[in-house]
Structure formats: structure tokens, C-alpha cells
Design a protein around this motif. Structure first.
Motif, PDB file in Angstrom:
ATOM      1  N   LYS A  13      21.743  -7.267  67.062  1.00  0.00           N
ATOM      2  CA  LYS A  13      22.125  -7.755  68.406  1.00  0.00           C
ATOM      3  C   LYS A  13      22.960  -9.037  68.308  1.00  0.00           C
ATOM      4  N   LEU A  14      22.789  -9.772  67.203  1.00  0.00           N
ATOM      5  CA  LEU A  14      23.568 -11.008  67.016  1.00  0.00           C
ATOM      6  C   LEU A  14      24.984 -10.707  66.519  1.00  0.00           C
ATOM      7  N   ALA A  15      25.188  -9.502  65.992  1.00  0.00           N
ATOM      8  CA  ALA A  15      26.467  -9.167  65.332  1.00  0.00           C
ATOM      9  C   ALA A  15      27.700  -9.500  66.181  1.00  0.00           C
ATOM     10  N   ARG A  54      31.250 -19.236  69.956  1.00  0.00           N
ATOM     11  CA  ARG A  54      31.403 -18.325  68.826  1.00  0.00           C
ATOM     12  C   ARG A  54      30.713 -18.963  67.616  1.00  0.00           C
ATOM     13  N   TYR A  55      29.877 -18.205  66.929  1.00  0.00           N
ATOM     14  CA  TYR A  55      29.190 -18.731  65.747  1.00  0.00           C
ATOM     15  C   TYR A  55      29.889 -18.195  64.497  1.00  0.00           C
ATOM     16  N   ARG A  56      30.014 -19.066  63.515  1.00  0.00           N
ATOM     17  CA  ARG A  56      30.690 -18.622  62.282  1.00  0.00           C
ATOM     18  C   ARG A  56      29.715 -17.954  61.330  1.00  0.00           C
ATOM     19  N   ASN A  57      28.545 -18.594  61.163  1.00  0.00           N
ATOM     20  CA  ASN A  57      27.605 -18.173  60.125  1.00  0.00           C
ATOM     21  C   ASN A  57      26.201 -18.199  60.712  1.00  0.00           C
ATOM     22  N   ILE A  58      25.608 -17.024  60.918  1.00  0.00           N
ATOM     23  CA  ILE A  58      24.272 -16.962  61.534  1.00  0.00           C
ATOM     24  C   ILE A  58      23.266 -16.478  60.480  1.00  0.00           C
ATOM     25  N   LEU A  59      22.064 -17.067  60.499  1.00  0.00           N
ATOM     26  CA  LEU A  59      20.985 -16.633  59.600  1.00  0.00           C
ATOM     27  C   LEU A  59      19.801 -16.201  60.455  1.00  0.00           C
ATOM     28  N   ASP A  60      19.284 -14.993  60.178  1.00  0.00           N
ATOM     29  CA  ASP A  60      18.096 -14.483  60.880  1.00  0.00           C
ATOM     30  C   ASP A  60      16.968 -14.396  59.850  1.00  0.00           C
ATOM     31  N   VAL A  61      16.046 -15.367  59.895  1.00  0.00           N
ATOM     32  CA  VAL A  61      14.977 -15.473  58.886  1.00  0.00           C
ATOM     33  C   VAL A  61      13.803 -14.564  59.291  1.00  0.00           C
ATOM     34  N   ALA A  90      16.812  -2.117  56.751  1.00  0.00           N
ATOM     35  CA  ALA A  90      17.699  -2.835  57.685  1.00  0.00           C
ATOM     36  C   ALA A  90      19.162  -2.605  57.305  1.00  0.00           C
ATOM     37  N   ALA A  91      19.442  -2.659  55.996  1.00  0.00           N
ATOM     38  CA  ALA A  91      20.833  -2.487  55.548  1.00  0.00           C
ATOM     39  C   ALA A  91      21.333  -1.085  55.905  1.00  0.00           C
ATOM     40  N   LYS A  92      20.482  -0.071  55.710  1.00  0.00           N
ATOM     41  CA  LYS A  92      20.891   1.308  56.054  1.00  0.00           C
ATOM     42  C   LYS A  92      21.154   1.432  57.556  1.00  0.00           C
ATOM     43  N   MET A  93      20.306   0.786  58.360  1.00  0.00           N
ATOM     44  CA  MET A  93      20.450   0.909  59.820  1.00  0.00           C
ATOM     45  C   MET A  93      21.625   0.082  60.345  1.00  0.00           C
ATOM     46  N   SER A  94      22.196  -0.773  59.493  1.00  0.00           N
ATOM     47  CA  SER A  94      23.258  -1.673  59.955  1.00  0.00           C
ATOM     48  C   SER A  94      24.626  -1.295  59.384  1.00  0.00           C
ATOM     49  N   ALA A  95      24.738  -0.079  58.850  1.00  0.00           N
ATOM     50  CA  ALA A  95      25.974   0.321  58.162  1.00  0.00           C
ATOM     51  C   ALA A  95      27.203   0.200  59.076  1.00  0.00           C
ATOM     52  N   ALA A  96      26.991   0.320  60.387  1.00  0.00           N
ATOM     53  CA  ALA A  96      28.137   0.286  61.309  1.00  0.00           C
ATOM     54  C   ALA A  96      28.606  -1.146  61.606  1.00  0.00           C
ATOM     55  N   HIS A  97      27.933  -2.159  61.051  1.00  0.00           N
ATOM     56  CA  HIS A  97      28.280  -3.552  61.363  1.00  0.00           C
ATOM     57  C   HIS A  97      28.802  -4.251  60.109  1.00  0.00           C
ATOM     58  N   PRO A  98      30.119  -4.305  59.925  1.00  0.00           N
ATOM     59  CA  PRO A  98      30.654  -4.870  58.681  1.00  0.00           C
ATOM     60  C   PRO A  98      30.386  -6.361  58.517  1.00  0.00           C
ATOM     61  N   ASN A  99      30.067  -7.081  59.585  1.00  0.00           N
ATOM     62  CA  ASN A  99      29.836  -8.535  59.442  1.00  0.00           C
ATOM     63  C   ASN A  99      28.364  -8.879  59.186  1.00  0.00           C
ATOM     64  N   LEU A 100      27.520  -7.857  58.987  1.00  0.00           N
ATOM     65  CA  LEU A 100      26.104  -8.115  58.698  1.00  0.00           C
ATOM     66  C   LEU A 100      25.833  -7.923  57.217  1.00  0.00           C
ATOM     67  N   SER A 101      24.977  -8.786  56.651  1.00  0.00           N
ATOM     68  CA  SER A 101      24.498  -8.567  55.289  1.00  0.00           C
ATOM     69  C   SER A 101      23.029  -8.962  55.247  1.00  0.00           C
ATOM     70  N   TYR A 102      22.355  -8.518  54.211  1.00  0.00           N
ATOM     71  CA  TYR A 102      20.911  -8.748  54.109  1.00  0.00           C
ATOM     72  C   TYR A 102      20.558  -9.190  52.706  1.00  0.00           C
ATOM     73  N   ALA A 103      19.485  -9.983  52.592  1.00  0.00           N
ATOM     74  CA  ALA A 103      18.997 -10.401  51.277  1.00  0.00           C
ATOM     75  C   ALA A 103      17.486 -10.549  51.338  1.00  0.00           C
ATOM     76  N   GLN A 104      16.821 -10.101  50.285  1.00  0.00           N
ATOM     77  CA  GLN A 104      15.379 -10.305  50.199  1.00  0.00           C
ATOM     78  C   GLN A 104      15.134 -11.748  49.779  1.00  0.00           C
ATOM     79  N   ARG A 105      14.344 -12.450  50.576  1.00  0.00           N
ATOM     80  CA  ARG A 105      14.105 -13.858  50.255  1.00  0.00           C
ATOM     81  C   ARG A 105      12.890 -14.375  51.035  1.00  0.00           C
TER      82      ARG A 105
END
Ligand SMILES: C[S@@+](CC[C@H](N)C(=O)[O-])C[C@H]1O[C@@H](n2cnc3c(N)ncnc32)[C@H](O)[C@@H]1O
Length: 236
Positions: free
Chosen positions: A100-102, A83-90, A121-136
Motif C-alpha cells: 500500500k506504501l508503494a 513524496r517519500y524517497r526511501n521508505i522502510l516497513d519494519v 511477501a516478495a512473491k506477492m509483490s512481483a508487480a511492484h518494481p519499487n518494492l524490495s524485502y530483506a530478512q532482518r
């Protein structure tokens, strides 16, 4: 080097179909448009222009291209089952792999240089409460955030402006510094057994990560048609 039982079973059958040739053509066209946007004077940044111009420029969401979907399944199969606590997808793009990582992480953050991609991406991920996105930009120092126990960098490193061994090693060290003590990084890039220039560049990118300070190579996977390297933060 070890091979793990991954999070998901690896696809066992050959996973290119004739239709997937259209996928490669689509990706090549996206890269050609990107090169044009980079040359011109545009109000939008090149990747924003690309994502605003065409929804899903690389075709990663399209089910008719089985190669990409099976590649994502292969990448999941390479990750140690835990189980992963904190995942980053760069360089998450539209968040296709991020979603898929959710199921495997308490929190999953997708970052991308393109604000346009991030907003889609944020709009397409609305059903996944544990996902967030940031421009970086992947080179930017992150604001204070918890360390990650898993970082994914898929098909993104060859878009870096400077890919000298020194620049790549410096990025690898930056990524290593964002990991928890037992944290892992999975990098994946196009690879066709070293016969084309892009494959040779992939080899150089992965070697720079393998020999970067702060990371130890755990496993390397050569597949048709990508190379994936799993690294762990060096124990102190
Ligand atoms: C081919 S897409 C791959 C998307 C995703 N990783 C996947 O495998 O489905 C490459 C992505 O890298 C992002 N990218 C390019 N340069 C970047 C940078 N310097 N920092 C962060 N993201 C970047 C692009 O905006 C694009 O979304």
C-alpha cells in the motif's frame, strides 16, 4: 502537536463489523501458536514456523476482515502528503501494508525476522518494481544503506523479547539513527483506551518512543482499536 492532511482519506464510518470479531480470534490464535512454537524445540524459528504452518496467520490479507484494511487506510491518512524517497516497513510480514506504501515512495523496503514471511511477501509483490524485502531482526544493525525518510513499525513492537523502557528507548534511538534529517517514524499498536493489559503495554511502548533521544513526537492518534504515534527526527 499537529494533524496533517494524510496521503489517503481516512475512513469516516465506524470500521468494525461483526465478522471482524473472527479477525481478532484469528490473531489471538496466531499468538497462541507462536507461544507454543517458542516453547518447543523446533528446527524453524517461531515466526518461520507460524508462516510456514498457515498462510497469512494474522488474516491481514483477507478482504472479509474490513477492520484491518481500514486500519491500513487510516495509517496512510496520518502520513504527511509528500513524496517519500526511501521508505522502510519494519516487521512487514506478508508485505500487505508495504504494497500500500508503494505508490508514495520511490523505493520501499520491507524487513521481517521471518524469512518465510519475506519470501511470501516478495512473491506477492512481483508487480511492484519499487518494492524490495530483506530478512532482518529489527534490532540488527542494518548493512550500509541510505537513510530513510519514512519508517513504519506496525503491530510489531510487542513481539520484542525485551520490552523494558531502556530496551525500547534504545531501539527508538537506533531507528532514529536510520532517518534522514527530516525523516518520520509511524508506530502503531493495539489500543483499547487503556482498559486491557495489552493497551497499557502499548501506552508504555509509545511513551518510550516519545521520550527517546533523537525523536520528537509530532502527532498521536487514538482510534478504535489502535494507537498510532508519528515522530520526527530531532533537529540538531
Ligand atoms: C502482526 S504481524 C504485523 C505485520 C505488518 N506490520 C502488518 O501490520 O500487516 C508482526 C510481524 O512482526 C514480525 N516480527 C516479530 N519480531 C520481529 C523482530 N524482532 N524483527 C523484525 N520483525 C519481527 C513477525 O514476523 C510478523 O511478521
Amino acid at each position: 502537536m499537529q494533524i496533517f492532511d494524510g496521503l489517503a482519506p481516512a475512513p469516516t464510518n465506524f470500521f468494525m463489523t461483526l465478522r471482524d470479531i473472527a479477525y481478532w480470534v484469528r490473531s489471538a490464535r496466531a499468538d497462541a501458536r507462536l507461544a507454543r512454537f517458542r516453547q518447543g524445540e523446533q528446527s524453524l524459528s517461531p515466526f518461520d514456523h507460524l508462516y510456514a504452518d498457515t498462510h497469512d496467520p494474522f488474516g491481514v490479507e483477507l478482504p472479509q476482515y474490513r477492520y484491518q484494511q481500514r486500519k491500513y487506510a487510516c495509517l496512510l491518512s496520518m502520513l504527511p502528503q509528500r513524496r517519500y524517497r526511501n521508505i522502510l516497513d519494519v516487521g512487514c510480514g506478508l508485505g500487505t501494508f508495504t504494497r500500500k506504501l508503494a505508490p508514495y515512495g520511490d523505493r520501499v523496503l520491507g524487513t521481517d525476522i521471518s524469512g518465510e514471511a519475506i519470501s511470501q511477501a516478495a512473491k506477492m509483490s512481483a508487480a511492484h518494481p519499487n518494492l524490495s524485502y530483506a530478512q532482518r531482526d529489527m534490532l540488527d544493525a542494518a548493512p550500509s544503506e541510505s537513510a530513510f525518510d519514512l519508517i513504519i513499525v506496525a503491530d510489531t513492537l510487542y513481539y520484542m523479547n525485551s520490552r523494558t523502557p531502556a530496551a525500547l528507548k534504545s531501539l527508538a534511538a537506533t531507528i532514529a539513527s536510520k532517518l534522514t534529517p527530516d525523516g518520520l517514524v509511524l508506530i502503531a499498536n493495539h489500543y483499547f483506551f487503556g482498559v486491557d493489559a495489552a493497551s497499557r503495554e502499548t501506552r508504555e511502548i509509545h511513551d518510550a518512543f516519545r521520550w527517546a533521544s533523537g525523536l520528537d513526537c509530532v502527532a498521536e492518534f487514538r482510534r478504535a482499536f489502535f494507537l498510532a504515534t508519528l515522530l520526527r527526527r530531532t533537529a540538531h
